[in-house]
Design a protein around this motif. Structure first.
Motif, PDB file in Angstrom:
ATOM      1  N   ASP A 105      35.859 -33.861  45.448  1.00  0.00           N
ATOM      2  CA  ASP A 105      35.531 -35.276  45.653  1.00  0.00           C
ATOM      3  C   ASP A 105      36.617 -35.989  46.455  1.00  0.00           C
ATOM      4  O   ASP A 105      36.312 -36.783  47.355  1.00  0.00           O
ATOM      5  N   GLN A 106      37.877 -35.715  46.137  1.00  0.00           N
ATOM      6  CA  GLN A 106      38.978 -36.351  46.867  1.00  0.00           C
ATOM      7  C   GLN A 106      39.028 -35.865  48.307  1.00  0.00           C
ATOM      8  O   GLN A 106      39.323 -36.636  49.217  1.00  0.00           O
ATOM      9  N   LEU A 107      38.735 -34.610  48.527  1.00  0.00           N
ATOM     10  CA  LEU A 107      38.685 -34.069  49.889  1.00  0.00           C
ATOM     11  C   LEU A 107      37.591 -34.765  50.693  1.00  0.00           C
ATOM     12  O   LEU A 107      37.786 -35.126  51.856  1.00  0.00           O
ATOM     13  N   ASP A 108      36.454 -35.010  50.052  1.00  0.00           N
ATOM     14  CA  ASP A 108      35.341 -35.690  50.733  1.00  0.00           C
ATOM     15  C   ASP A 108      35.685 -37.129  51.101  1.00  0.00           C
ATOM     16  O   ASP A 108      35.086 -37.691  52.029  1.00  0.00           O
ATOM     17  N   LEU A 109      36.625 -37.739  50.391  1.00  0.00           N
ATOM     18  CA  LEU A 109      37.011 -39.127  50.657  1.00  0.00           C
ATOM     19  C   LEU A 109      38.022 -39.274  51.795  1.00  0.00           C
ATOM     20  O   LEU A 109      38.267 -40.383  52.260  1.00  0.00           O
ATOM     21  N   GLY A 118      39.565 -13.315  64.085  1.00  0.00           N
ATOM     22  CA  GLY A 118      40.052 -12.230  63.243  1.00  0.00           C
ATOM     23  C   GLY A 118      41.185 -12.605  62.310  1.00  0.00           C
ATOM     24  O   GLY A 118      41.609 -11.795  61.501  1.00  0.00           O
ATOM     25  N   GLU A 119      41.686 -13.822  62.395  1.00  0.00           N
ATOM     26  CA  GLU A 119      42.775 -14.254  61.525  1.00  0.00           C
ATOM     27  C   GLU A 119      42.224 -14.624  60.151  1.00  0.00           C
ATOM     28  O   GLU A 119      41.169 -15.234  60.044  1.00  0.00           O
ATOM     29  N   LEU A 120      42.951 -14.250  59.114  1.00  0.00           N
ATOM     30  CA  LEU A 120      42.589 -14.721  57.783  1.00  0.00           C
ATOM     31  C   LEU A 120      42.773 -16.229  57.743  1.00  0.00           C
ATOM     32  O   LEU A 120      43.644 -16.771  58.420  1.00  0.00           O
ATOM     33  N   PRO A 121      41.980 -16.916  56.941  1.00  0.00           N
ATOM     34  CA  PRO A 121      42.123 -18.374  56.905  1.00  0.00           C
ATOM     35  C   PRO A 121      43.445 -18.803  56.272  1.00  0.00           C
ATOM     36  O   PRO A 121      43.977 -18.130  55.379  1.00  0.00           O
ATOM     37  N   ASP A 122      43.968 -19.916  56.754  1.00  0.00           N
ATOM     38  CA  ASP A 122      45.083 -20.569  56.082  1.00  0.00           C
ATOM     39  C   ASP A 122      44.544 -21.099  54.762  1.00  0.00           C
ATOM     40  O   ASP A 122      43.340 -21.310  54.603  1.00  0.00           O
ATOM     41  N   ARG A 123      45.456 -21.324  53.821  1.00  0.00           N
ATOM     42  CA  ARG A 123      45.036 -21.818  52.510  1.00  0.00           C
ATOM     43  C   ARG A 123      45.820 -23.065  52.141  1.00  0.00           C
ATOM     44  O   ARG A 123      47.028 -23.136  52.362  1.00  0.00           O
ATOM     45  N   ILE A 124      45.121 -24.031  51.590  1.00  0.00           N
ATOM     46  CA  ILE A 124      45.758 -25.165  50.946  1.00  0.00           C
ATOM     47  C   ILE A 124      45.426 -25.013  49.471  1.00  0.00           C
ATOM     48  O   ILE A 124      44.252 -25.011  49.077  1.00  0.00           O
ATOM     49  N   VAL A 125      46.478 -24.818  48.674  1.00  0.00           N
ATOM     50  CA  VAL A 125      46.311 -24.568  47.250  1.00  0.00           C
ATOM     51  C   VAL A 125      46.741 -25.805  46.478  1.00  0.00           C
ATOM     52  O   VAL A 125      47.822 -26.349  46.713  1.00  0.00           O
ATOM     53  N   LEU A 166      46.638 -33.478  48.695  1.00  0.00           N
ATOM     54  CA  LEU A 166      45.803 -33.013  49.810  1.00  0.00           C
ATOM     55  C   LEU A 166      46.339 -33.514  51.143  1.00  0.00           C
ATOM     56  O   LEU A 166      46.463 -32.731  52.100  1.00  0.00           O
ATOM     57  N   VAL A 167      46.675 -34.795  51.219  1.00  0.00           N
ATOM     58  CA  VAL A 167      47.212 -35.345  52.469  1.00  0.00           C
ATOM     59  C   VAL A 167      48.515 -34.649  52.836  1.00  0.00           C
ATOM     60  O   VAL A 167      48.753 -34.296  54.001  1.00  0.00           O
ATOM     61  N   HIS A 168      49.369 -34.426  51.849  1.00  0.00           N
ATOM     62  CA  HIS A 168      50.662 -33.775  52.078  1.00  0.00           C
ATOM     63  C   HIS A 168      50.461 -32.371  52.668  1.00  0.00           C
ATOM     64  O   HIS A 168      51.072 -32.021  53.676  1.00  0.00           O
ATOM     65  N   GLU A 169      49.610 -31.580  52.039  1.00  0.00           N
ATOM     66  CA  GLU A 169      49.423 -30.198  52.500  1.00  0.00           C
ATOM     67  C   GLU A 169      48.671 -30.143  53.826  1.00  0.00           C
ATOM     68  O   GLU A 169      48.965 -29.293  54.677  1.00  0.00           O
ATOM     69  N   ILE A 170      47.732 -31.035  54.041  1.00  0.00           N
ATOM     70  CA  ILE A 170      47.066 -31.117  55.349  1.00  0.00           C
ATOM     71  C   ILE A 170      48.095 -31.504  56.410  1.00  0.00           C
ATOM     72  O   ILE A 170      48.054 -31.005  57.536  1.00  0.00           O
ATOM     73  N   GLY A 171      49.029 -32.370  56.057  1.00  0.00           N
ATOM     74  CA  GLY A 171      50.114 -32.720  56.973  1.00  0.00           C
ATOM     75  C   GLY A 171      50.885 -31.493  57.422  1.00  0.00           C
ATOM     76  O   GLY A 171      51.239 -31.354  58.599  1.00  0.00           O
ATOM     77  N   HIS A 172      51.147 -30.579  56.486  1.00  0.00           N
ATOM     78  CA  HIS A 172      51.839 -29.334  56.857  1.00  0.00           C
ATOM     79  C   HIS A 172      51.001 -28.512  57.830  1.00  0.00           C
ATOM     80  O   HIS A 172      51.538 -27.900  58.751  1.00  0.00           O
TER      81      HIS A 172
END
Length: 114
Positions: free
Chosen positions: A14-18, A62-69, A93-99
């Motif tokens: 839900d927070q990701l959707d916002l 062919g790259e494995l996806p990056d992950r935000i955990v 979420l904002v912090h890790e997307i920033g990275h």
């Protein structure tokens, strides 16, 4: 605070959707994952596991996806109310997307996202 793993995952979704479209539209080959806690026992709220967009060279097919955990346990330990939890997950979420976009911790602190 207590919350089931399923409810916490839904809260993260839900927070990701916002988040604003211009923040998430550029996320290419990234998956979002909820885990209970970091394997190393640290008190992190989240982690970006991948190659920042600013450091990519021949990145693509062919790259494995990056992950935000997002780590459930630390969020629940630090938050007393649902509103606090939503705010903290949003910040994580904002912090890790920033990275992902190549923004380092120092700059994220300056911007208020750490």
């Amino acid at each position: 605070m207590e919350m089931s793993a399923e409810d916490f995952e839904q809260l993260v979704t839900d927070q990701l959707d916002l988040l604003p479209d211009d923040m998430v539209d550029g996320l290419d080959n990234v998956v979002f994952v909820v885990e209970e806690e970091p394997e190393d026992g640290s008190d992190l709220f989240g982690v970006y596991d991948g190659v920042a967009q600013t450091e990519r060279g021949q990145y693509g097919f062919g790259e494995l996806p990056d992950r935000i955990v997002v780590f459930r346990k630390q969020h629940l330990l630090e938050c007393d109310t649902l509103e606090d939890l939503e705010d903290e997950v949003h910040t994580t979420l904002v912090h890790e997307i920033g990275h992902f976009y190549g923004i380092d911790d120092e700059r994220l602190h300056e911007l208020g996202w750490a």
